[in-house]
Design a protein around this motif. Structure first.
Motif, PDB file in Angstrom:
ATOM      1  N   LYS A  93      29.016  41.293  59.420  1.00 33.50           N
ATOM      2  CA  LYS A  93      29.084  40.972  60.505  1.00 33.50           C
ATOM      3  C   LYS A  93      28.251  40.030  60.972  1.00 33.50           C
ATOM      4  CE  LYS A  93      31.298  45.473  61.850  1.00 33.50           C
ATOM      5  NZ  LYS A  93      31.236  46.901  62.539  1.00 33.50           N
ATOM      6  N   LYS A  94      27.183  39.865  60.457  1.00 32.87           N
ATOM      7  CA  LYS A  94      25.893  39.094  61.040  1.00 32.87           C
ATOM      8  C   LYS A  94      26.174  37.798  60.281  1.00 32.87           C
ATOM      9  CE  LYS A  94      22.785  43.112  61.527  1.00 32.87           C
ATOM     10  NZ  LYS A  94      21.542  43.597  61.199  1.00 32.87           N
ATOM     11  N   LYS A  95      26.949  37.493  59.262  1.00 38.89           N
ATOM     12  CA  LYS A  95      27.053  36.412  58.525  1.00 38.89           C
ATOM     13  C   LYS A  95      28.262  35.318  58.813  1.00 38.89           C
ATOM     14  CE  LYS A  95      23.288  37.973  56.333  1.00 38.89           C
ATOM     15  NZ  LYS A  95      22.132  37.186  56.686  1.00 38.89           N
ATOM     16  N   LYS A  96      28.078  33.989  58.325  1.00 38.38           N
ATOM     17  CA  LYS A  96      29.102  33.137  58.466  1.00 38.38           C
ATOM     18  C   LYS A  96      29.311  32.141  57.244  1.00 38.38           C
ATOM     19  CE  LYS A  96      26.266  30.040  61.418  1.00 38.38           C
ATOM     20  NZ  LYS A  96      26.199  29.430  62.820  1.00 38.38           N
ATOM     21  N   GLY A  97      30.181  31.257  57.307  1.00 35.21           N
ATOM     22  CA  GLY A  97      30.266  30.390  56.235  1.00 35.21           C
ATOM     23  C   GLY A  97      31.542  30.882  55.388  1.00 35.21           C
ATOM     24  N   TYR A  98      31.856  29.739  54.463  1.00 37.52           N
ATOM     25  CA  TYR A  98      33.037  30.009  53.925  1.00 37.52           C
ATOM     26  C   TYR A  98      33.052  31.234  52.789  1.00 37.52           C
ATOM     27  CZ  TYR A  98      35.684  29.239  49.234  1.00 37.52           C
ATOM     28  OH  TYR A  98      36.303  29.570  48.327  1.00 37.52           O
ATOM     29  N   TYR A  99      31.823  31.370  52.157  1.00 38.15           N
ATOM     30  CA  TYR A  99      31.741  32.605  51.038  1.00 38.15           C
ATOM     31  C   TYR A  99      31.867  33.808  52.055  1.00 38.15           C
ATOM     32  CZ  TYR A  99      30.605  29.081  47.931  1.00 38.15           C
ATOM     33  OH  TYR A  99      30.950  28.168  46.999  1.00 38.15           O
ATOM     34  N   TRP A 100      31.262  33.945  53.002  1.00 41.74           N
ATOM     35  CA  TRP A 100      31.351  35.224  53.607  1.00 41.74           C
ATOM     36  C   TRP A 100      32.553  35.442  54.399  1.00 41.74           C
ATOM     37  CZ3 TRP A 100      28.131  39.143  53.685  1.00 41.74           C
ATOM     38  CH2 TRP A 100      26.895  38.990  53.531  1.00 41.74           C
ATOM     39  N   GLU A 101      33.273  34.404  54.963  1.00 40.45           N
ATOM     40  CA  GLU A 101      34.516  34.487  55.720  1.00 40.45           C
ATOM     41  C   GLU A 101      35.586  34.452  54.766  1.00 40.45           C
ATOM     42  OE1 GLU A 101      34.663  31.456  58.900  1.00 40.45           O
ATOM     43  OE2 GLU A 101      32.396  31.956  59.216  1.00 40.45           O
ATOM     44  N   PHE A 102      35.765  33.989  53.528  1.00 38.40           N
ATOM     45  CA  PHE A 102      36.748  33.774  52.644  1.00 38.40           C
ATOM     46  C   PHE A 102      36.838  34.437  51.336  1.00 38.40           C
ATOM     47  CE2 PHE A 102      39.523  31.479  49.542  1.00 38.40           C
ATOM     48  CZ  PHE A 102      40.460  31.460  50.243  1.00 38.40           C
ATOM     49  N   LEU A 103      35.628  34.610  51.013  1.00 34.24           N
ATOM     50  CA  LEU A 103      35.635  35.196  49.519  1.00 34.24           C
ATOM     51  C   LEU A 103      34.973  36.611  49.789  1.00 34.24           C
ATOM     52  CD1 LEU A 103      36.318  34.297  46.733  1.00 34.24           C
ATOM     53  CD2 LEU A 103      34.169  33.396  46.392  1.00 34.24           C
ATOM     54  N   VAL A 104      34.088  36.806  50.523  1.00 40.20           N
ATOM     55  CA  VAL A 104      33.544  38.151  50.455  1.00 40.20           C
ATOM     56  C   VAL A 104      34.443  39.226  50.789  1.00 40.20           C
ATOM     57  CG1 VAL A 104      31.834  39.672  51.867  1.00 40.20           C
ATOM     58  CG2 VAL A 104      31.173  37.405  50.778  1.00 40.20           C
ATOM     59  N   PRO A 105      35.376  38.995  51.824  1.00 37.24           N
ATOM     60  CA  PRO A 105      36.378  40.061  52.123  1.00 37.24           C
ATOM     61  C   PRO A 105      36.973  40.663  50.858  1.00 37.24           C
ATOM     62  CG  PRO A 105      36.297  38.473  53.854  1.00 37.24           C
ATOM     63  CD  PRO A 105      35.635  37.991  52.676  1.00 37.24           C
ATOM     64  N   TYR A 106      37.537  39.733  50.075  1.00 39.33           N
ATOM     65  CA  TYR A 106      38.350  40.124  48.723  1.00 39.33           C
ATOM     66  C   TYR A 106      37.385  41.164  48.061  1.00 39.33           C
ATOM     67  CZ  TYR A 106      40.032  39.317  43.969  1.00 39.33           C
ATOM     68  OH  TYR A 106      40.665  39.383  42.599  1.00 39.33           O
ATOM     69  N   PHE A 107      36.322  41.034  47.715  1.00 34.71           N
ATOM     70  CA  PHE A 107      35.518  41.978  46.940  1.00 34.71           C
ATOM     71  C   PHE A 107      35.061  43.071  47.850  1.00 34.71           C
ATOM     72  CE2 PHE A 107      34.729  37.802  45.271  1.00 34.71           C
ATOM     73  CZ  PHE A 107      35.020  38.132  43.677  1.00 34.71           C
ATOM     74  N   ILE A 108      34.931  43.077  49.169  1.00 37.05           N
ATOM     75  CA  ILE A 108      34.711  44.273  49.990  1.00 37.05           C
ATOM     76  C   ILE A 108      36.041  45.321  49.948  1.00 37.05           C
ATOM     77  CG2 ILE A 108      34.533  45.352  52.046  1.00 37.05           C
ATOM     78  CD1 ILE A 108      32.773  42.890  52.968  1.00 37.05           C
ATOM     79  N   GLU A 109      37.226  44.618  49.741  1.00 33.81           N
ATOM     80  CA  GLU A 109      38.330  45.134  49.624  1.00 33.81           C
ATOM     81  C   GLU A 109      38.526  45.807  48.408  1.00 33.81           C
ATOM     82  OE1 GLU A 109      41.792  46.985  51.130  1.00 33.81           O
ATOM     83  OE2 GLU A 109      40.267  46.105  52.258  1.00 33.81           O
ATOM     84  N   MET A 110      38.262  45.015  47.136  1.00 34.28           N
ATOM     85  CA  MET A 110      38.131  45.699  45.972  1.00 34.28           C
ATOM     86  C   MET A 110      37.575  46.828  45.833  1.00 34.28           C
ATOM     87  SD  MET A 110      36.555  43.624  42.643  1.00 34.28           S
ATOM     88  CE  MET A 110      37.473  42.226  42.833  1.00 34.28           C
ATOM     89  N   LYS A 111      36.364  46.849  46.392  1.00 31.01           N
ATOM     90  CA  LYS A 111      35.390  48.074  46.423  1.00 31.01           C
ATOM     91  C   LYS A 111      36.266  49.356  46.994  1.00 31.01           C
ATOM     92  CE  LYS A 111      30.918  49.927  47.270  1.00 31.01           C
ATOM     93  NZ  LYS A 111      31.293  51.335  47.861  1.00 31.01           N
ATOM     94  N   LYS A 112      36.775  49.049  48.438  1.00 28.89           N
ATOM     95  CA  LYS A 112      37.487  49.901  49.013  1.00 28.89           C
ATOM     96  C   LYS A 112      38.605  50.770  48.432  1.00 28.89           C
ATOM     97  CE  LYS A 112      36.162  48.447  53.704  1.00 28.89           C
ATOM     98  NZ  LYS A 112      36.430  47.680  55.001  1.00 28.89           N
ATOM     99  N   GLN A 113      39.259  49.775  47.535  1.00 22.11           N
ATOM    100  CA  GLN A 113      40.688  50.354  46.724  1.00 22.11           C
ATOM    101  C   GLN A 113      40.063  50.836  45.507  1.00 22.11           C
ATOM    102  OE1 GLN A 113      43.617  50.166  47.778  1.00 22.11           O
ATOM    103  NE2 GLN A 113      43.002  49.187  49.830  1.00 22.11           N
ATOM    104  N   LYS A 114      38.806  51.024  44.962  1.00 24.25           N
ATOM    105  CA  LYS A 114      38.205  51.430  44.199  1.00 24.25           C
ATOM    106  C   LYS A 114      38.694  50.842  42.843  1.00 24.25           C
ATOM    107  CE  LYS A 114      37.962  56.003  46.400  1.00 24.25           C
ATOM    108  NZ  LYS A 114      36.582  55.939  46.787  1.00 24.25           N
ATOM    109  N   LEU A 115      38.713  49.464  42.864  1.00 23.17           N
ATOM    110  CA  LEU A 115      39.038  48.717  41.588  1.00 23.17           C
ATOM    111  C   LEU A 115      37.936  47.901  40.976  1.00 23.17           C
ATOM    112  CD1 LEU A 115      42.299  47.206  43.340  1.00 23.17           C
ATOM    113  CD2 LEU A 115      42.326  49.199  41.621  1.00 23.17           C
ATOM    114  N   ILE A 116      36.808  48.167  41.167  1.00 22.86           N
ATOM    115  CA  ILE A 116      35.831  47.531  40.511  1.00 22.86           C
ATOM    116  C   ILE A 116      35.556  47.958  39.026  1.00 22.86           C
ATOM    117  CG2 ILE A 116      33.112  47.584  40.305  1.00 22.86           C
ATOM    118  CD1 ILE A 116      32.915  47.494  43.435  1.00 22.86           C
ATOM    119  N   GLU A 117      35.824  49.013  38.642  1.00 20.51           N
ATOM    120  CA  GLU A 117      35.819  49.474  37.467  1.00 20.51           C
ATOM    121  C   GLU A 117      36.690  48.555  36.544  1.00 20.51           C
ATOM    122  OE1 GLU A 117      35.865  53.681  34.861  1.00 20.51           O
ATOM    123  OE2 GLU A 117      37.660  53.296  36.067  1.00 20.51           O
TER     124      GLU A 117
END
Length: 345
Positions: free
Chosen positions: A282-306
């Motif tokens: 929430k405190k960050k900005k830029g391409y990586y925070w706004e475009f790429l980071v959400p993909y990995f956060i959602e991956m964790k929420k979906q329990k798909l990191i393994e």
């Protein structure tokens, strides 16, 4: 008499249609030869196609590409110009790529960038124009502008592995978290090629960067000065997450983790990484925070990191990794189903 007149009118149309159809058949045969590396034979078929159907766009486009590949740059440029001049209202995306790329090979970098911009003015969402412009900018040592071009390429096509590969390389020395994220996305798309192995090794090295075990079993932790947080937060600031990852990496040497495989240790670190990203987003900005980071956060929420981790580790060919792919194929497929259908912002 009327039927004869109609037939006379139709004959040129039918002849043109047949010529165009035959010309494009020649082109497709030429493309097959090109894919086999038989460039001279491919060019001969493109010439046959152009004799059948003068200035056929598909033939001109493939001819330009092949001339570029065979380093016949001047002819490639003239072929691209002809295609653009004779087909102003048709799809010329790939012609612009070939044209600008050829000018780059000729050392005409300014002209190359001008043609890329002309192409992007017509086709702003074509990822190949963005990506190849980025390559030309790298050749011109304009790294920051190249960075933006590669970012634009991924936004236009989030499945273009080469663009993520380029982003990983650009960031690896100065901003390792974006590099880890870019290489990770690359491996989610491509994990069986020679460059996949190199990128897998790069991710492992980046995640353990600055962390070593001494002879007395103590842990040495060196923080990259480029990641130290600044008073004024810039775009794509990952300094806090970088520190957290280093601390998580140090736990690899903890006695409680001594029996874990390298992939299991990677899962622990990546879980920590994604948790940090989620907390700080929430405190960050830029391409990586706004475009790429959400993909990995959602991956964790979906329990798909393994399953993701075992996909990343496939180039290692470790026994435990191969066994997971064999025994847990449904989990691997679950990851790909989610990843392929992920809605990019």
């Amino acid at each position: 008499m009327k039927n004869i007149i109609k037939l006379l009118i139709l004959l040129p149309v039918l002849s043109y249609s047949q010529n165009k159809e035959e010309a494009e058949r020649k082109v497709f045969e030429g493309v097959s030869l090109y894919d086999e590396g038989r460039y001279k034979e491919a060019l001969l078929l493109y010439e046959e196609a152009l004799r059948l159907d003068k200035n056929n766009l598909l033939a001109l486009s493939e001819k330009a590409l092949t001339l570029n590949t065979t380093k016949q740059y001047s002819e490639a440029v003239e072929t691209c110009k002809l295609a653009i001049n004779t087909h102003p209202k048709e799809d010329l995306k790939n012609v612009y790529v070939s044209y600008a790329n050829t000018l780059d090979h000729l050392g005409q970098i300014e002209n190359s960038l001008k043609i890329y911009d002309e192409g992007l003015a017509k086709y702003p969402n074509y990822y190949q124009l963005h990506f190849n412009k980025g390559i030309t900018l790298i050749n011109a040592q304009q790294v920051e502008k190249a960075h933006i071009s590669f970012q634009n390429a991924t936004k236009s096509n989030p499945k273009h592995s080469s663009s993520f590969n380029a982003l990983g390389i650009i960031n690896k020395n100065d901003n390792r978290i974006p590099s880890v994220l870019a290489f990770s996305r690359f491996l989610a798309l491509e994990n069986k090629s020679s460059r996949a192995k190199a990128n897998y090794e790069m991710i492992i090295a980046l995640m353990m960067q600055g962390v070593t075990e001494k002879e007395d079993n103590s842990i040495s932790l060196i923080i990259n000065p480029n990641t130290i947080e600044k008073k004024e937060k810039a775009d794509n600031d990952f300094s806090s997450t970088d520190l957290i990852l280093s601390m998580a990496a140090a736990l690899d040497y903890d006695s409680k983790n001594k029996d874990k495989t390298q992939c299991q240790k990677f899962i622990d670190k990546f879980e920590t990484l994604c948790a940090s990203l989620d907390e700080l987003k929430k405190k960050k900005k830029g391409y990586y925070w706004e475009f790429l980071v959400p993909y990995f956060i959602e991956m964790k929420k979906q329990k798909l990191i393994e399953p993701f981790a075992y996909i990343v580790f496939l180039p290692s060919q470790d026994k435990d990794v191969l066994k997971f792919h064999q025994d847990q194929a449904s989990k691997i497929q679950q990851f790909y189903d989610w990843s392929n259908n992920y809605k990019w912002e």
